[in-house]
Design an enzyme around this catalytic site. Structure first.
Site, mmCIF file in Angstrom:
data_model
loop_
_atom_site.group_PDB
_atom_site.id
_atom_site.type_symbol
_atom_site.label_atom_id
_atom_site.label_comp_id
_atom_site.label_asym_id
_atom_site.label_seq_id
_atom_site.Cartn_x
_atom_site.Cartn_y
_atom_site.Cartn_z
ATOM 1 N N GLU A 1 -9.797 -0.795 5.102
ATOM 2 C CA GLU A 1 -10.336 -0.379 6.930
ATOM 3 C C GLU A 1 -11.477 -1.368 6.466
ATOM 4 O OE1 GLU A 1 -8.453 0.639 8.239
ATOM 5 O OE2 GLU A 1 -8.293 3.130 7.930
ATOM 6 N N HIS B 1 -8.043 -4.410 9.391
ATOM 7 C CA HIS B 1 -7.495 -3.628 8.330
ATOM 8 C C HIS B 1 -5.778 -4.619 8.264
ATOM 9 C CE1 HIS B 1 -4.736 0.016 9.266
ATOM 10 N NE2 HIS B 1 -3.772 -1.251 9.436
ATOM 11 N N ASP C 1 0.803 -1.469 -0.279
ATOM 12 C CA ASP C 1 0.206 -0.314 -0.186
ATOM 13 C C ASP C 1 0.707 1.590 -0.040
ATOM 14 O OD1 ASP C 1 0.483 -0.242 3.037
ATOM 15 O OD2 ASP C 1 -1.000 -0.469 2.928
ATOM 16 N N ASP D 1 -7.771 -1.856 13.923
ATOM 17 C CA ASP D 1 -9.135 -1.980 13.533
ATOM 18 C C ASP D 1 -9.470 -3.021 12.696
ATOM 19 O OD1 ASP D 1 -8.111 -1.206 11.576
ATOM 20 O OD2 ASP D 1 -9.428 0.703 11.146
HETATM 21 P P1 PGA Z 1 1.577 -1.510 13.443
HETATM 22 O O1 PGA Z 1 0.552 -2.062 11.831
HETATM 23 O O2 PGA Z 1 2.614 -2.982 12.938
HETATM 24 O O3 PGA Z 1 2.527 -0.564 12.612
HETATM 25 O O4 PGA Z 1 0.682 -1.917 14.296
HETATM 26 C C1 PGA Z 1 0.445 -3.051 11.689
HETATM 27 C C2 PGA Z 1 -0.932 -2.115 9.804
HETATM 28 O O5 PGA Z 1 -1.055 -0.949 9.906
HETATM 29 O O6 PGA Z 1 -1.209 -2.873 9.628
#
Ligand code: PGA
Length: 260
Positions: free
Chosen positions: A142, A137, A66, A135
């Protein structure tokens, strides 16, 4: 779906880096999809150590999951810059071995479609590393993203922008609202999908992903549809799993010849 509970983040990184090393030994030009954020860093550290120890990754190709939309080219927190800094350079790869969507493209919708096609033209992703948002994702899909979605523009939730503000001087205003992300349908086309989650703040999302119903409300639950999905969690992130003992026993009894 295989669930592996490891003692800590470093052990998770080592396990996943070992699986990548096996893949690369079998398929030297493997296309490895990488994730950003804090969670995957132990994977890249372990993989870099394997390269220093003699693992040949010279033909490996890297692709991005992404990208933020609208950050200026070369911004240090763009995911292109991040992947080059955290993966491409430490592994000694050239920028030519790397593909990702251009978050500065004038036509974002066309860029997203072009990136989706580029992944297919590259032969498809062999091994996709994923983190998970608080959340639920994956990528930047999302909650309520279509489970069949392709690479496209998405709008971040406030929660994700709050979570990511730490990369932007703790200033949520600097966190872009829009991103290009591989869709859930795109991610599910990778031959092996490996999600790493560490820390207590991921426990609810992990439990919903693994043991909850398949639901667009928890995008990572789509991994339940994948024939080769591995979820690697540390003890803190495993805290909400009802079947934790079963997952531990299954992994402990795994034949030694069988990789994740
Ligand atoms: P993080 O992010 O590893 O920094 O917790 C994970 C994500 O948003 O996919």
């Amino acid at each position: 779906m295989e669930i592996v509970i490891v003692p800590d983040a470093a052990a998770g990184g080592e396990l996943i880096a070992s699986a990548i090393a096996e893949l690369v030994t079998r398929k030297p030009d493997a296309l490895v999809g990488v994730a950003t954020g804090s969670t995957p860093l132990p994977i890249y550290t372990a993989l870099t150590a394997k390269v220093a120890g003699g693992l040949d990754v010279t033909r490996v190709r890297i692709c991005q999951l992404d990208e933020y939309v609208g950050l200026p080219a070369g911004h240090p927190e763009s995911y292109r810059s991040t992947v080059i800094r955290q993966v491409v350079e430490p592994l000694g790869l050239s920028e030519g071995s790397f593909i990702g969507p251009d978050g500065t493209a004038a036509d974002v919708a066309a860029e997203a479609i072009a990136y989706d096609h580029a992944l297919a033209e590259a032969g498809g992703v062999d091994f996709q590393i994923l983190g998970i948002g608080t959340d639920g994702h994956i990528g930047f899909n999302e909650p309520c993203s279509s489970l069949a979605s392709r690479t496209r523009i998405k709008t971040l939730t406030d929660q994700t922008r709050i979570d990511n503000a730490r990369f932007f001087e703790d200033d949520i205003e600097q966190v872009p609202h829009h991103v290009i992300t591989q869709g859930i349908g795109t991610i599910l086309e990778a031959r092996h999908v490996v999600l790493l989650a560490t820390g207590a703040n991921k426990a609810d999302a992990v439990a919903a992903t693994v043991e909850g119903p398949l639901s667009a409300l928890v995008p990572a639950s789509a991994l339940q549809l994948h024939p080769h999905a591995t979820v690697v969690v540390d003890e803190a992130a495993a805290a909400g799993l009802k079947l934790a003992d079963y997952f531990r026993a299954t992994y402990a009894a795994k034949p030694s010849w069988q990789s994740i």
